[in-house]
Each structure stands twice: as structure tokens, then as C-alpha cells.
Scaffold this active site. Structure first.
Site, short mmCIF file in Angstrom:
data_model
loop_
_atom_site.label_atom_id
_atom_site.label_comp_id
_atom_site.label_asym_id
_atom_site.label_seq_id
_atom_site.Cartn_x
_atom_site.Cartn_y
_atom_site.Cartn_z
N ARG A 43 0.82 -1.22 0.00
CA ARG A 43 0.00 0.00 0.00
C ARG A 43 0.86 1.27 0.00
NH1 ARG A 43 -5.08 0.77 1.46
NH2 ARG A 43 -5.20 -1.20 2.60
N GLU A 53 -11.86 -10.89 -3.21
CA GLU A 53 -11.80 -9.90 -4.29
C GLU A 53 -11.43 -10.56 -5.60
OE1 GLU A 53 -10.42 -5.61 -2.35
OE2 GLU A 53 -9.08 -6.71 -3.70
#
Length: 637
Positions: free
Chosen positions: A36, A98
Site C-alpha cells: 500500500r 476480491e
């Protein structure tokens, strides 16, 4: 056309693009703790700088279960999903869910999926070995159902089999170069997905090729120049379609792009229309970095100059008709970054000269083969007419004279109608032009600067098509119309053309002009400003019903007709009179006295009568093919 050509025609028009409206261009799937604040963060920033709308879940949303439906909607609403496979990706059940959703969207919606292998081997992802094996040992020993774990495994195997990108193959793991490579891949994918819709692009390929020479995008000597290009042509000729094709062909070569469609209409019909266009331009090119507030044209100009000067952009300004519009949207080349291209479509050639474009391309009408194919797509939903309709289709082609607007309108109207309906409609078109076509063409007429220029256009459409330009200029100058500049403007606005110094006009423009004359007094020819149809002229002269509304009369018969001079008594404003094979009886004192142009072929007398009134304003007298031996018996004039 033979069967081979017919097949070629029927396959040359691609179907419409998907009607699905995407919310995002890219969805990023990644293990937050791994990438991230590093690679994925840099990748997202690069997308943003390039104007690509990418979804990135922030603040480690995987901790909040109630957010999950929002992520599923984001996946479902994205054109492309990018999966960043890192060493600990498979440890997250959230990431694996996901991934399953992403692969379902790929199957259901045709979504593009691009796997990225960030310091992991593709084979480890495919076979769930290495760090992925360790992650799955924990999943299988935990609370997860076997069926769910198997779905995760299948999704990983399917994703790893797709064409992806591997960091270790990008210049020895150079992340910045890896990100640039991914940008190129995504841009190429978006180019095929984010195209402007062009239905039935008949003849477009050759025209785009011609226009690309004007754009000069590939030339290394001018790749840093900012060039302005004009596409000029009459209404309905296909300027917007050509501009869309240029956008689709080249938009992937630019950092930013914007297609401002129907500029004239937006400004005319929407409050703060010019400001809206400025905001659209900024938002299109800057995407999420666009300005929050543009509340005036001067503010918009300031923002465009400051924010776009470093962006290599493709900007299409469609259907501009006023210099003020262009000065507010693209007032100078240095408003845009090196290598930018600004394309302007307009009906007004002089506007392009005012702006100082680098090159002008005149949009061409369709040739007969192109016209037949384009018409057929609208009339038959195929590239060639049904055999029993072929002759009727060719009649339509002749009527439309290569104008795509007319071909589309007439073709769509005739779709799925009988031969009898076709024949009836074609007969109607010869008398009364199609209203939808006229509405578009009339924009150019209504946009003329003043009433004198509109009168020049109407005079030419009724009386002077095919006549020598200099000859007509002198006549209309005599009418007080300042015809030299007036005709120049008509030429610039594509309302009139000049061939071998003769004034010419598209038949549909001619019909539009004549329809304008009709509309002020329908079915009452004695109140028309101009009379050119033989039945109307004959009716008015025979009934002696002429009025002071009439400014011009043309009667060119192939056989001799006779009328009384008294028929002209009430035509006090008559300035243009053209007769052929006409004999006037009675006293000429009733004949018009303020003529500018008198053209009387096959004049039946040997001399002009003594009582023929003086014509102090007469500029042109044409008595060819007459019986005339002496103009006047006595030298009175």
C-alpha cells in the site's frame, strides 16, 4: 456490385460500443500490508497523473466488513482490474474474495484482468506453491469451507494463466520503469474500450489517413510543436464523425484528451454554457485533479492556461461558430503542453483563419459507392440494398448528393417501408424537402451576419446558380447588397461554391433557400418575395395578382407564352426579372421601373417600345436570341 463487394460493404461497419457506463477505468487489488505505501501507492499516483481513474481502497478497509459491498460494486464498475500478487497476497481471505469477484466479472462482463507479479513467481501463484502454499495450509486448517478454498485456488490458477507483467523482467526489477510499462499496457487497453461511438463508419479510414498528414503527430521534427487543425465543411457533411474518428485513432498517444461536442449548441442552449465547456476541458484532461470551481469565463481561461500548459493533450472543439468561443477554450498554443493537437470543426472557414490554424482540411461528401453503402445501413440494416430496392436506392443517392446527413435521415425514414411508400416519399421530396435535413442546413443560413447576406443567398438559390460570379456580383451590388464581401462569406460558410468562376450550390441548400421563401406565405405565390417555379409565375401573371412583396421573377419556358404588361403594375419592388419565350401585350407604362437586372431571352420585338419605362437603376440588360434589330427607334436613352 457483385457478391464479393456486397459482402465487403456489409462487413465494413462495426457494431456500436457497449452501452455499460463504467465508474472506474482501473480497479487495484493488492495486499495492503505488502504494497500500500510502496509499489501500489506509486502505481495509483502514476495512474492519477496520467488521467486514469483508478479505485484504491484506503485506510485498510478490509478491517470493516460493512465496506465489502462497496468494493464489489467498484470491481463490477471497472473496465480493467489489476491484481498485484505479492508474497503475502494469499494470506488475506479478503484479497482472495476480491480475486474471485474479479474473475467472475471477467467471465460475465468481459472485464480485462492484468496480473502483476511483484517479487513472486507466476508458477507459485498458479500452483499455490512457495509462500502461497503456506498461506493455503493455514486456510485449510482454519474455519473456511473446502468449497470456498477451492474457489480461491481456481481463481489464482486462472489469473496466473493470463497475460501479465513480472517485476523481475522489467529492467532488473526497476520499479519506476515497471510502472511506466504498466501505464503503457493500460493505456493500450483503454484505447480499445473507451472509444467514441461511430455508427457505420463508411469511408472514414481514407479520410482519417488524409487528415493525419495535417495533424503531423508522428513527425519527429514537429512532435513538440502545438498544432491547430481545422476541419471545414457544410452542415451534415460528416465533420463531427471525422473528428470522432481522429479522436479514437490518436487519443492513446496523448497524456490527456477532451472531445467538446456541439459547442455552438451547448453555448446557445445551456446557462453558463461556455463555462461548462471550460470545466469539461479541464476535468477531461486532469481527471481527478480537475478544478473544483470555475464560475466565470475569465476564471476558466486562467485555469486552462495554468493547469494544461504541461499536458500533451488532444482537444477536439466540435462545431465552433464564433471567435469568442475559441478564445475562451483554446486562445493560444502555449495554453497546452508540447506536442498537443487542437482540432476545430466548423462551417465557417474565416473563423479558422481568424484563429490562425496551421492547416485546414475540407470535409468531402461521399462518392456514389460510399453513399449507397451508408444509406443501406440505415435503410436495410446491411451494407447493400435488397435487389428490388436497388433502383429506388440509387434515386435517393442522386437526391442526397453525397451528404451523409441526408442519407441517414432519408434511409432511417424509409426503413422497413414498402416500395409504394418509397416511391411516394421520393415524389414528395422533389416538391417539399425533408424537415430534419432542412433544420440542420438552416443553421448556416440563420447564422449569417446580416440580412443583406441572407438576401444574396436567397437570390442565388432562386436565380443565379451556374451564373458567372463577377456578373452576379455587379447585379447584387446594384441591389445595395455589397455582394463582393457577401458572396465571400457565403463561400466561407459552405453555402455557395465557385467552379470555373460560376456560382454553384448543393441541391439541398438550394431547396432550403427556396423553402425559406415559401414559408412566409404558404400556398400564396403572389406574396412570395421571389418566384421561379413556372406554375407559380404563370398563375400570378395570368391572374394579375402580383404584389409589392415580389422582388424577383424568373420564367423560362420552352414555348411562347403571353401576358399583359398590366400584370406587373403592383410589383413595385421588382428588381430582378428573367424571361424567356415570353411576349408582353398592352402598354409598357405598366412595366416595372426599378429593375436592376433584366434578362429577356428570345425577346419577340424588333425594337424596344417607345413607352418602355426608363430604368435608372438597371445594371445588366441581357436580350440574347431576340428579334431585336435596334434598341430604341429614337435615341431617347
Amino acid at each position: 456490385m457483385d457478391a464479393r463487394k456486397a459482402h465487403k460493404a456489409s462487413s465494413s461497419s462495426s457494431p456500436s460500443s457497449s452501452s455499460k457506463r463504467w465508474k472506474y477505468q482501473v480497479f487495484l487489488s493488492f495486499r495492503g500490508e505488502d504494497t500500500r505505501k510502496g509499489f501500489t501507492g506509486h502505481l495509483h499516483a502514476a495512474f492519477s497523473d496520467a488521467g486514469i481513474s483508478a479505485f484504491l481502497d484506503d485506510n485498510q478497509l478490509e478491517k470493516a466488513e460493512f465496506i465489502k459491498p462497496q468494493l464489489e460494486q467498484a470491481i463490477d464498475g471497472s473496465m480493467i482490474s489489476i491484481i498485484v500478487f505479492s508474497k503475502r497476497y494469499a494470506e488475506s481471505s479478503w484479497c482472495l474474495d476480491e480475486l474471485v469477484k474479479i474473475m467472475e466479472c471477467r467471465e460475465r462482463l468481459g472485464q480485462q484482468v492484468i496480473p502483476l507479479f511483484y517479487n513472486v513467481e507466476a508458477s507459485d501463484v498458479r500452483k499455490q506453491t512457495g509462500s502461497f502454499e503456506q498461506a493455503f495450509e493455514k486456510h485449510e486448517a482454519g474455519k473456511h469451507e473446502k468449497e470456498k478454498v477451492q474457489r480461491w485456488r481456481n481463481a489464482l490458477s486462472q489469473a496466473a494463466d493470463l497475460c501479465g507483467e513480472d517485476l523481475k523482467n522489467a529492467d532488473n526489477g526497476h520499479e519506476a520503469k515497471f510502472i511506466n510499462k504498466i501505464l503503457g499496457v493500460v493505456n493500450e487497453q483503454l484505447k480499445s474500450k473507451y472509444q467514441l461511438d461511430i455508427k457505420h463508419p463508411v469511408g472514414i479510414t481514407s479520410r482519417v489517413k488524409d487528415l493525419s498528414n495535417h495533424l503531423d503527430i508522428e513527425n519527429s521534427g514537429s512532435k513538440d510543436d502545438v498544432r491547430m487543425i481545422g476541419i471545414w465543411g457544410m452542415g451534415g457533411i460528416g465533420k463531427t464523425t471525422l473528428a470522432k474518428a481522429i479522436y479514437n485513432e490518436f487519443e492513446g498517444s496523448f497524456e490527456g484528451r477532451s472531445f467538446l461536442e456541439n459547442v455552438r449548441e451547448v453555448i446557445a442552449n445551456q446557462p453558463m454554457g461556455l463555462v461548462r465547456l471550460q470545466k469539461q476541458l479541464l476535468n477531461d484532461i486532469l481527471k481527478s485533479k480537475g478544478p473544483k470551481k470555475v464560475d466565470s469565463v475569465p476564471k476558466g481561461i486562467e485555469m486552462i492556461r495554468k493547469r494544461l500548459c504541461c499536458k500533451r493533450a488532444l482537444v477536439i472543439i466540435d462545431d465552433a461558430d464564433d471567435l469568442h468561443q475559441l478564445e475562451a477554450i483554446a486562445g493560444a498554443r502555449d495554453w497546452f503542453g508540447p506536442g498537443s493537437r487542437i482540432v476545430i470543426t466548423t462551417r465557417n472557414k474565416h473563423l479558422l483563419e481568424q484563429v490562425g490554424v496551421d492547416s485546414t482540411y475540407m470535409a468531402e461528401k461521399m462518392d456514389e459507392e460510399e453513399a449507397l453503402e451508408f444509406f443501406s445501413w440505415h435503410a436495410f440494416k446491411r451494407g447493400y440494398p435488397h435487389q428490388e430496392y436497388l433502383d429506388l436506392s440509387k434515386r435517393v443517392i442522386r437526391y442526397c448528393q453525397g451528404l451523409p446527413l441526408a442519407l441517414r435521415v432519408v434511409g432511417s425514414f424509409l426503413f422497413n417501408r414498402s416500395i409504394a411508400d418509397w416511391e411516394s416519399h421520393l415524389e414528395k421530396l422533389q416538391i417539399s424537402p425533408d424537415g430534419d435535413i432542412q433544420k440542420i442546413l438552416r443553421i448556416s443560413f440563420d447564422g449569417l451576419p446580416d440580412d443583406r447576406m441572407r438576401k444574396i443567398f436567397l437570390d442565388i438559390s432562386c436565380f443565379f446558380i451556374g451564373e458567372d460570379k463577377d456578373y452576379v456580383t455587379k447585379i447584387l451590388d446594384g441591389c445595395g447588397f455589397f455582394a463582393k464581401i457577401g458572396i465571400s462569406v457565403l463561400i466561407e460558410r459552405c453555402l455557395v461554391t465557385v467552379t470555373y468562376n460560376r456560382l454553384m450550390m448543393h441541391d439541398l441548400l438550394r431547396d432550403m433557400g427556396r423553402e425559406i421563401v415559401y414559408e412566409n406565405a404558404p400556398e400564396q405565390p403572389e406574396k412570395f418575395s421571389r418566384l421561379w417555379k413556372s406554375e407559380d409565375v404563370t398563375d400570378v401573371l395570368s391572374n394579375e395578382s402580383g404584389t409589392k412583396k415580389i422582388e424577383g421573377v424568373s420564367l423560362r419556358g420552352s414555348y411562347r407564352t403571353r401576358f399583359s404588361a398590366q400584370a406587373f403594375t403592383k410589383m413595385k419592388k421588382l428588381r430582378l426579372l428573367q424571361l424567356s419565350n415570353v411576349e408582353i401585350t398592352g402598354e409598357y407604362k405598366d412595366f416595372p421601373k426599378k429593375l436592376i437586372w433584366l434578362c429577356w431571352h428570345y425577346f419577340p420585338l424588333e425594337s424596344i417600345p417607345d413607352d418602355f419605362p426608363m430604368q435608372p437603376k438597371l445594371v445588366a440588360l441581357d436580350l440574347q436570341f431576340s428579334e431585336l434589330k435596334i434598341v430604341w427607334k429614337d435615341c431617347k436613352v
